[in-house]
Design an enzyme around this catalytic site. Structure first.
Site, short mmCIF file in Angstrom:
data_model
loop_
_atom_site.label_atom_id
_atom_site.label_comp_id
_atom_site.label_asym_id
_atom_site.label_seq_id
_atom_site.Cartn_x
_atom_site.Cartn_y
_atom_site.Cartn_z
N CYS A 168 46.74 -59.28 170.18
CA CYS A 168 47.09 -58.12 171.44
C CYS A 168 48.21 -57.28 170.80
CB CYS A 168 47.46 -58.44 172.66
SG CYS A 168 45.92 -59.21 173.42
N LYS A 225 34.55 -60.76 163.94
CA LYS A 225 34.17 -61.25 162.65
C LYS A 225 33.75 -62.79 162.88
CE LYS A 225 36.25 -59.21 158.43
NZ LYS A 225 37.60 -59.23 157.74
N HIS A 267 41.49 -62.57 172.98
CA HIS A 267 41.42 -63.00 171.76
C HIS A 267 41.27 -64.73 171.53
CE1 HIS A 267 43.45 -59.43 171.10
NE2 HIS A 267 42.62 -59.49 169.93
N HIS A 286 35.08 -48.47 166.82
CA HIS A 286 36.23 -47.43 166.41
C HIS A 286 35.34 -46.05 166.39
CE1 HIS A 286 37.53 -50.99 164.39
NE2 HIS A 286 38.57 -50.87 165.33
N LYS A 346 31.61 -59.89 172.70
CA LYS A 346 32.31 -59.19 171.94
C LYS A 346 31.99 -59.12 170.69
CE LYS A 346 37.17 -59.12 170.95
NZ LYS A 346 38.31 -58.22 171.52
N HIS A 392 34.57 -50.54 162.74
CA HIS A 392 33.01 -50.88 163.05
C HIS A 392 32.65 -49.71 164.24
CE1 HIS A 392 35.05 -52.43 166.83
NE2 HIS A 392 35.55 -53.27 166.18
N CYS A 422 50.94 -62.90 172.17
CA CYS A 422 49.78 -63.07 171.56
C CYS A 422 49.60 -61.91 170.61
CB CYS A 422 48.53 -62.44 172.52
SG CYS A 422 46.87 -62.36 171.66
N CYS A 432 44.54 -65.93 175.61
CA CYS A 432 44.50 -64.74 175.80
C CYS A 432 43.28 -64.47 176.16
CB CYS A 432 45.00 -64.05 174.40
SG CYS A 432 44.53 -62.41 174.36
#
Ligand code: MSP
Length: 488
Positions: A128, A299, A145, A20, A296, A17, A125, A142
């Site tokens: 992570c 998906k 996440h 990156h 953030k 995405h 996690c 977390c």
């Protein structure tokens, strides 16, 4: 002169995405810039393919892990190829080369005497791929996440991190490991005040990973072997010896990343290297984090933007330019397609596109010849300064641009380029060569040729950002051929 630049290797649990894309583009722009400066460049990117997180995703997709990682790694490679990313290696941690390098690295670690076995229990996690301390959790979950980490009880091998902490802290303070921007350096230094403990470098109950060479009941912890990619991609440890590439390019000149993985790179990685008596990386640059409407990208929120969507809208080069010029590199920001569209229309299509097309059109119309001028501002020639004449209010010596680039202030470079473009349009408006053509042809010619030489400079300056547009501009200028740079 060598320059070794890396991106993080991306997890293959999801498609690439714009987050990156941002890191990879910055690396590509720096690599292209350094090549133009005459450096021998090694630019590494790739994929991080082991660990539970990836294996679980493969299962969810009903695919064999191997098939799944091949597929997503392919997506990353294609995305970078489509964005004209000129990496030297696209490296994968499931390759046999990586495995050999990691095994060698672990032999060195074992002889260092800095690893030991211990029973351990902790909260893990999977998102992570790391253990979490109670302090790091928010309402038991977390923070990144939003899930409760699972309790893991295992017998693992540990690395004696604490032994290296004072030395690493000193290296960071003295900028021997330079962490930029400064705020991030301070954040890392702040971590030393907390409880940094030895960490486990193997996992007992993970299947998808590299076997620990001296204890096949254990897999190497995914983060540890992932970090090692920065040297194994240079063929370190293959056939047991230090390779040519390693000797030439290590230590890395620049590890690029966002803030969430800074501890691994700024503390764990240097410690492992030091235990094996290898040099530590020179610089870690932490760029900002993109959010979408303040959230953030994920998906589950359905707000992930893929680079292809942008390329469809604006083409490869404009996408490259728009993505990297949104915010100064260290700043977090909200990714806005609308703002990028506005910038596409104003800065690229109007300011730059029109400057080129109308200059070329007038030179044809008034029979003004092209100027022989090889004004490449990135060349090593120290006398090649970019100082424009007094009618231009703007003076930008080559050194300023080089300094900005070397400090990764690449949006300062794009600002300078945009200023030259805007001023050149202004200069045309003020001098009106279309009127001078009737009253003072010599002046008309001088004005147009002035703008022409600036366009040559602009084209060269844009090369690391928009390599094809840069080529097209130079071609159009050489042949005085009118072209459309950006479709509206
Ligand atoms: N596999 C590890 C890295 C191992 S490196 C030895 C990993 N992978 S990742 O796929 O999660 O990629 C994280 C990196 O992707 C970030 O550090 C950053 O470079 C980039 N980005 C991912 N999301 C991002 C944003 N939303 N904004 C900006 N960059 C982001 O961590």
């Amino acid at each position: 002169m060598k320059y070794y630049v890396t991106t993080p290797i991306y997890y293959v649990n999801a498609n690439p995405h714009i987050g990156h894309t941002y890191t990879t583009l910055i690396a590509d722009i720096m690599a292209r810039y350094k090549r133009l400066r005459g450096f021998e460049v090694f630019f590494l990117t790739g994929t991080d393919e082991h660990g539970d997180k990836v294996a679980q995703k493969a299962k969810e997709n009903g695919l064999k892990t191997r098939e799944f990682v091949d597929q997503i790694a392919g997506e990353f490679k294609t995305a970078w190829d489509n964005l004209n990313i000129q990496y030297d290696i696209f490296y994968r941690t499931t390759s046999s080369e990586h495995k050999k390098g990691v095994e060698h690295f672990f032999k060195l670690l074992k002889t260092s005497g800095d690893i030991y076995e211990k029973d351990y229990q902790g909260l893990y996690c999977t998102g992570c791929e790391s253990f979490k301390t109670d302090k790091e959790l928010v309402e038991g979950g977390c923070p990144d996440h939003k899930v409760k980490p699972k309790l893991v009880k295992e017998r693992n091998y540990f690395f004696n991190l604490t032994k290296y902490l004072p030395k690493i802290k000193e290296k960071i303070e003295k900028d021997e490991i330079s962490i930029k921007p400064k705020s991030k350096k301070n954040e890392v230094l702040g971590l030393f005040k907390q409880n940094l403990e030895d960490f486990s470098i193997t996992r007992e109950n993970v299947n998808w990973g590299i076997d620990l060479p001296f204890d096949k009941n254990q897999k190497i912890y995914v983060w540890v072997e992932a970090l090692m990619n920065y040297v194994t991609a240079l063929n370190f440890g293959r056939k047991g010896a230090e390779s040519e590439e390693f000797k030439k390019f290590w230590p890395a000149d620049l590890h690029l990343m966002a803030k969430e993985i800074i501890k691994f790179h700024a503390i764990y990685w240097p410690a492992i290297l030091m235990a094996c008596k290898l040099e530590t990386p020179k610089e870690i640059f932490v760029h900002g984090y993109f959010t979408i409407n303040g959230e953030k990208m994920s998906k589950s929120l359905g707000n992930v933007i893929a680079p292809e969507e942008l390329v469809k809208k604006w083409g490869v080069d404009a996408t490259r330019y728009l993505v990297i010029s949104q915010f100064p590199l260290g700043i977090d920001g909200d990714f806005s397609i609308d703002k990028m569209q506005a910038r596409y229309e104003s800065r690229l299509a109007n300011d730059l596109g029109n400057l080129l097309s109308r200059t070329v059109a007038m030179m044809n119309k008034y029979e003004v010849p092209a100027v022989q001028f090889s004004g490449n501002p990135y060349s090593q020639d120290a006398n090649n300064l970019l100082v424009f004449d007094s009618t231009d209010h703007f003076k930008a010596p080559q050194e300023t641009i080089i300094k900005h680039f070397d400090n990764l202030k690449i949006t300062k470079v794009t600002e300078i380029i945009e200023k030259i473009i805007i001023n050149s349009n202004k200069y045309l408006e003020e001098n009106k060569p279309w009127e001078l053509a009737k009253t003072d042809p010599a002046k008309c010619r001088a004005v147009l040729q002035n703008v022409y030489t600036r366009l040559v400079v602009i084209a060269h300056l844009l090369e690391p950002f928009m390599p094809d547009i840069s080529k097209k501009m130079i071609n159009s200028l050489e042949k005085l051929e009118k072209i459309i740079l950006f479709e509206k």
